[in-house]
Structures are given as structure tokens and as C-alpha cells.
Design a protein around this motif. Structure first.
Motif, short mmCIF file in Angstrom:
data_model
loop_
_atom_site.label_atom_id
_atom_site.label_comp_id
_atom_site.label_asym_id
_atom_site.label_seq_id
_atom_site.Cartn_x
_atom_site.Cartn_y
_atom_site.Cartn_z
N GLN A 245 11.88 -25.32 23.89
CA GLN A 245 12.25 -25.31 22.48
C GLN A 245 13.36 -26.34 22.20
O GLN A 245 13.33 -27.04 21.18
N SER A 246 14.31 -26.46 23.13
CA SER A 246 15.38 -27.44 22.95
C SER A 246 14.83 -28.86 22.98
O SER A 246 15.24 -29.73 22.19
N ALA A 248 11.77 -29.75 22.19
CA ALA A 248 10.99 -29.95 20.98
C ALA A 248 11.89 -30.28 19.80
O ALA A 248 11.54 -31.12 18.95
N ALA A 249 13.07 -29.67 19.75
CA ALA A 249 14.02 -29.97 18.68
C ALA A 249 14.58 -31.38 18.82
O ALA A 249 14.80 -32.08 17.82
N PRO A 252 11.41 -34.44 17.65
CA PRO A 252 10.65 -33.85 16.53
C PRO A 252 9.29 -34.51 16.29
O PRO A 252 8.41 -33.90 15.68
N ASP A 253 9.10 -35.73 16.76
CA ASP A 253 7.82 -36.40 16.54
C ASP A 253 6.79 -36.07 17.62
O ASP A 253 5.64 -36.53 17.54
N ARG A 256 3.22 -30.70 20.00
CA ARG A 256 3.57 -29.52 20.78
C ARG A 256 2.33 -28.80 21.29
O ARG A 256 1.32 -28.75 20.61
#
Length: 314
Positions: A245-246, A248-249, A252-253, A256
Motif C-alpha cells: 500500500q505504501s 502504491a501511494a 500513483p501511476d 495495481r
């Protein structure tokens, strides 16, 4: 242009309404391997036959020079500078390997002593000494191909045309043939190679031209051709959901995949691109458990340029 072993402008050939070659330009530097890549029926063999004087070019063709000689005005000098190994073996299975070699020596008007010397040297070079006195019909496919190329070298050509030289060979024989081709070029020979095998072109060629429907649709080094096609990416996989999750943050492009805890980021595979991704992960205090880089290969290039999925050339 004086360092070109082969130079052809606007190569054209047609049979009635059927256009086989449609304005093909070819430039091959001396001492290099040039691969003409394409599916069956693309016009590869026709190009080889024209450049090796076995077939006349169409009247719409421009100038053609091979080995520094004009194909139209001095074809005999071109023939003296080249060797040709076609798709189908020129080996006579009814006689021995050694007799095949001596026949070629006679055709090149070598003296008896010179013919024997050249035959002995080439049979040893191509690891055919033990089989030399056996009928060529008893040879394996790889042995016949080696004998075929050895016969081509009897006349000491500076330029060799290899028309699909590894078709039908097993993987080991194919790799052995690749090594032979590399050694030829290391000795100063120029090799013009046609092939349907993408891996072969990737492994051997200094430059590759993709021929489709009688036209060159792309040309360059393997790396340059691969960069023509989008689709490269970096894939990051995580085992810790929080780290995922970190990441992915921080990216952002990225595309997922929550099920596999993986992220996919568009990338050209360059060091700069990869460093940028890693810097963003470092800033987020995250480390991926697995990182893989995918760049387009010649399969991607071939299918994108030709659109002929029915003609697989793996």
C-alpha cells in the motif's frame, strides 16, 4: 559508402501482377552480419537470388553493387567475391564429404595440391574429418549444413549469403552454426543472413531489416528495433500488504494488482527509469521483495510491424 560490401537501391521484382520486392534499399558494411527478417513469402530468398546474380532484378530497380562491383555490368566479378548457401543443401548425398569438397575445388579451378590443402583445412575447421570418407547421405542435418558452408568457403569468398541456414536444425546444431557464423565474421567475411528465427537475428546481427510484403518496414540494431515498440515495464511484487500500500501511494501511476500484491510501472528499461522508481520507493521507506524488468523483444517488434500472427517465427 565505399565501406559497403552490399549496396542496393530500390530493389524491385515482380511476376506479372505479383510484386515480390517493392523498392527495397539494402546497405551492408564490410565485415558485419546483416539479417533480413520476415515470414515465408516476404521476399527474402528473392532478394538473396538477385544480389547473388542468380536472378535478374526488375527494370524499376536502382543500382546494385556487391563486393565493390556493379551487378549489372560486372556480374562475373560479383560471383568471384561471393559464396551462397541456400535454403536447400547443395551437398550430394551419393558421394563422400571429402569428394563434395574436392568437387567444389575443381569448380573453382584450384590445382590438385591446392584443392587437397583447402579441403583438409576446411574439413578440420568444421569438425568433419572423421566423417569425411562417409557418404554425405549418412550425415545428420547439422553435419550437412556444416559441409554445405565448408563447400561455400572453398573459393575464399569475401561475402557470404546464408539463406535460412538453421531451418530444421535442432537447438544444439543451431547454436553450433551461430558460432561458425561469428567466426566467419571475425575473420573478415561479410554475412548476409535471412532467417525466420527472431532469436537468431537477435543473437547474430549487427543490423536487422524487417521485410514484409516486399517492403522494408523497419531497420536498425536489435536494440533500436525493440525501442520502436511500447510495452516495457517494471514489475514490483510485495509480500507485506502494508508495504504494498505504501509503494502504491508512492507510485500513483502504477497499475495495481491487489490479489498478487504487485505494481506495474511503464518503463523503457533504462538505468535512469529504474533509478527513478527505486528512489521513490526509498523515499517511502519501502523495499520490494521482487523486481523484474520487461522490455519488448523481437517477437513484439515482428508482430507489431507485420501483423501476421499466422506466420510464427519463434
Amino acid at each position: 559508402m565505399t565501406n559497403l560490401a552490399i549496396a542496393a537501391e530500390g530493389l524491385h521484382k515482380s511476376y506479372g501482377e505479383k510484386v515480390v520486392l517493392d523498392g527495397v534499399d539494402i546497405a551492408v558494411p564490410q565485415g558485419s552480419i546483416f539479417a533480413l527478417l520476415g515470414p515465408n513469402g516476404a521476399g527474402k530468398t528473392t532478394a538473396v537470388k538477385i544480389l547473388s546474380t542468380l536472378l535478374s532484378a526488375g527494370p524499376a530497380s536502382g543500382g546494385i553493387r556487391v563486393g565493390g562491383h556493379d551487378l549489372a555490368t560486372d556480374p562475373q566479378a560479383v560471383r568471384a567475391a561471393i559464396g551462397v548457401t541456400g535454403q536447400f543443401s547443395a551437398v550430394d548425398g551419393l558421394i563422400t564429404g571429402e569428394e563434395n569438397m574436392r568437387l567444389m575445388a575443381d569448380l573453382h579451378h584450384l590445382s590438385r595440391e591446392e584443392g587437397q590443402r583447402v579441403t583438409a583445412e576446411l574439413l578440420e575447421r568444421f569438425d568433419l574429418v572423421e566423417a569425411a570418407r562417409k557418404p554425405a547421405s549418412t550425415y545428420s542435418g547439422g553435419m550437412k549444413r556444416r559441409l554445405d558452408i565448408a563447400m561455400t568457403l572453398v573459393g575464399s569468398p569475401r561475402i557470404i549469403f546464408l539463406d535460412e541456414p538453421t531451418t530444421g536444425l535442432d537447438p544444439r546444431s543451431r547454436h553450433n552454426m551461430w558460432q561458425i557464423i561469428r567466426e566467419l565474421v571475425a575473420s573478415g567475411v561479410t554475412v548476409f543472413l535471412t532467417t525466420q528465427y527472431l532469436e537468431e537475428a537477435d543473437e547474430l546481427a549487427d543490423r536487422i531489416a524487417v521485410l514484409n510484403d516486399g517492403k522494408i518496414v523497419a531497420e536498425g540494431t536489435a536494440g533500436e528495433l525493440k525501442r520502436l515498440i511500447p510495452g516495457g515495464h517494471v514489475r514490483l511484487r510485495f509480500t507485506d500488504p502494508a508495504a504494498y500500500q505504501s509503494a502504491a501511494a508512492a507510485l500513483p501511476d502504477a497499475a495495481r494488482d491487489d490479489e498478487s500484491l504487485s505494481l506495474q510501472i511503464l518503463s523503457d528499461g533504462s538505468q535512469r527509469d529504474l533509478r527513478s522508481v527505486l528512489d521513490l520507493l526509498d523515499s517511502a521507506g519501502v523495499e520490494a521483495d521482487e523486481l523484474t524488468v520487461h522490455t519488448p523483444d523481437l517477437d513484439d517488434v515482428f508482430f507489431a510491424l507485420t501483423g501476421k500472427l499466422e506466420e510464427t517465427v519463434r
